[in-house]
Scaffold this motif. Structure first.
Motif, short mmCIF file in Angstrom:
data_model
loop_
_atom_site.label_atom_id
_atom_site.label_comp_id
_atom_site.label_asym_id
_atom_site.label_seq_id
_atom_site.Cartn_x
_atom_site.Cartn_y
_atom_site.Cartn_z
N VAL A 1 130.69 -7.06 -17.49
CA VAL A 1 130.20 -6.19 -18.57
C VAL A 1 130.51 -6.81 -19.93
N THR A 2 131.67 -7.42 -20.05
CA THR A 2 132.05 -8.08 -21.31
C THR A 2 131.07 -9.20 -21.63
N VAL A 3 130.79 -10.04 -20.63
CA VAL A 3 129.85 -11.15 -20.83
C VAL A 3 128.46 -10.61 -21.14
N SER A 4 128.07 -9.54 -20.48
CA SER A 4 126.77 -8.92 -20.77
C SER A 4 126.68 -8.48 -22.22
N LYS A 5 127.77 -7.93 -22.75
CA LYS A 5 127.79 -7.51 -24.16
C LYS A 5 127.65 -8.70 -25.09
N TRP A 6 128.24 -9.84 -24.70
CA TRP A 6 128.06 -11.05 -25.51
C TRP A 6 126.60 -11.49 -25.47
N CYS A 7 126.01 -11.45 -24.28
CA CYS A 7 124.62 -11.90 -24.11
C CYS A 7 123.63 -11.04 -24.86
N THR A 8 123.96 -9.77 -25.04
CA THR A 8 123.07 -8.88 -25.78
C THR A 8 123.50 -8.72 -27.24
N ASN A 9 124.52 -9.46 -27.63
CA ASN A 9 125.06 -9.43 -28.99
C ASN A 9 125.58 -8.05 -29.40
N THR A 10 126.01 -7.28 -28.40
CA THR A 10 126.65 -5.99 -28.69
C THR A 10 128.06 -6.24 -29.19
N SER A 11 128.70 -7.28 -28.66
CA SER A 11 130.01 -7.73 -29.14
C SER A 11 130.01 -9.25 -29.08
N GLN A 12 131.06 -9.86 -29.63
CA GLN A 12 131.13 -11.31 -29.71
C GLN A 12 132.44 -11.82 -29.11
N PRO A 13 132.40 -12.98 -28.46
CA PRO A 13 133.66 -13.57 -27.99
C PRO A 13 134.46 -14.11 -29.16
N ASP A 14 135.77 -14.20 -28.97
CA ASP A 14 136.59 -14.81 -30.01
C ASP A 14 136.35 -16.33 -30.02
N LEU A 15 136.85 -17.00 -31.02
CA LEU A 15 136.59 -18.45 -31.17
C LEU A 15 137.16 -19.26 -30.02
N TYR A 16 138.33 -18.88 -29.52
CA TYR A 16 138.92 -19.59 -28.38
C TYR A 16 137.98 -19.49 -27.18
N THR A 17 137.49 -18.30 -26.90
CA THR A 17 136.59 -18.10 -25.76
C THR A 17 135.27 -18.81 -25.98
N LEU A 18 134.76 -18.79 -27.18
CA LEU A 18 133.52 -19.49 -27.50
C LEU A 18 133.68 -20.99 -27.23
N ASN A 19 134.83 -21.54 -27.56
CA ASN A 19 135.11 -22.94 -27.30
C ASN A 19 135.15 -23.21 -25.79
N ARG A 20 135.78 -22.32 -25.05
CA ARG A 20 135.83 -22.47 -23.58
C ARG A 20 134.43 -22.41 -22.98
N ILE A 21 133.60 -21.50 -23.49
CA ILE A 21 132.22 -21.39 -23.00
C ILE A 21 131.47 -22.70 -23.26
N SER A 22 131.64 -23.26 -24.44
CA SER A 22 130.94 -24.51 -24.77
C SER A 22 131.37 -25.63 -23.83
N GLU A 23 132.66 -25.68 -23.50
CA GLU A 23 133.15 -26.70 -22.58
C GLU A 23 132.57 -26.51 -21.18
N MET A 24 132.53 -25.28 -20.70
CA MET A 24 132.01 -24.99 -19.36
C MET A 24 130.52 -25.31 -19.24
N LEU A 25 129.78 -25.06 -20.31
CA LEU A 25 128.35 -25.30 -20.29
C LEU A 25 127.98 -26.69 -20.79
N ASN A 26 129.00 -27.45 -21.19
CA ASN A 26 128.81 -28.81 -21.68
C ASN A 26 127.84 -28.87 -22.86
N VAL A 27 128.07 -27.97 -23.81
CA VAL A 27 127.29 -27.93 -25.04
C VAL A 27 128.25 -27.84 -26.22
#
Length: 69
Positions: free
Chosen positions: A36-62
């Motif tokens: 549900v948390t990730v879904s909220k990020w995907c719909t821009n209802t809420s945003q991940p913190d910068l640490y999590t955003l960095n982790r996402i970029s590493e996992m997706l290799n972007v």
């Protein structure tokens, strides 16, 4: 107060997941987050913190910049 249109322009997580053939469920499992948390990020209802955003970029290799507008 921001409008729905403005809120939709904050991140591109949903688009990058699609571009990399991943799902929100996969991302939630990788991060140890509730889907549900990730879904909220995907719909821009809420945003991940910068640490999590960095982790996402590493996992997706972007770059982090690829995840935000």
């Amino acid at each position: 107060m921001e409008t729905k249109t403005e809120r939709q322009k904050l991140n591109r997580i949903k688009a990058v997941l699609a571009e990399t053939s991943h799902t929100g469920k996969w991302l939630a499992e990788q991060l140890g987050k509730d889907p549900v948390t990730v879904s909220k990020w995907c719909t821009n209802t809420s945003q991940p913190d910068l640490y999590t955003l960095n982790r996402i970029s590493e996992m997706l290799n972007v770059k982090v910049a690829d995840l935000i507008y």
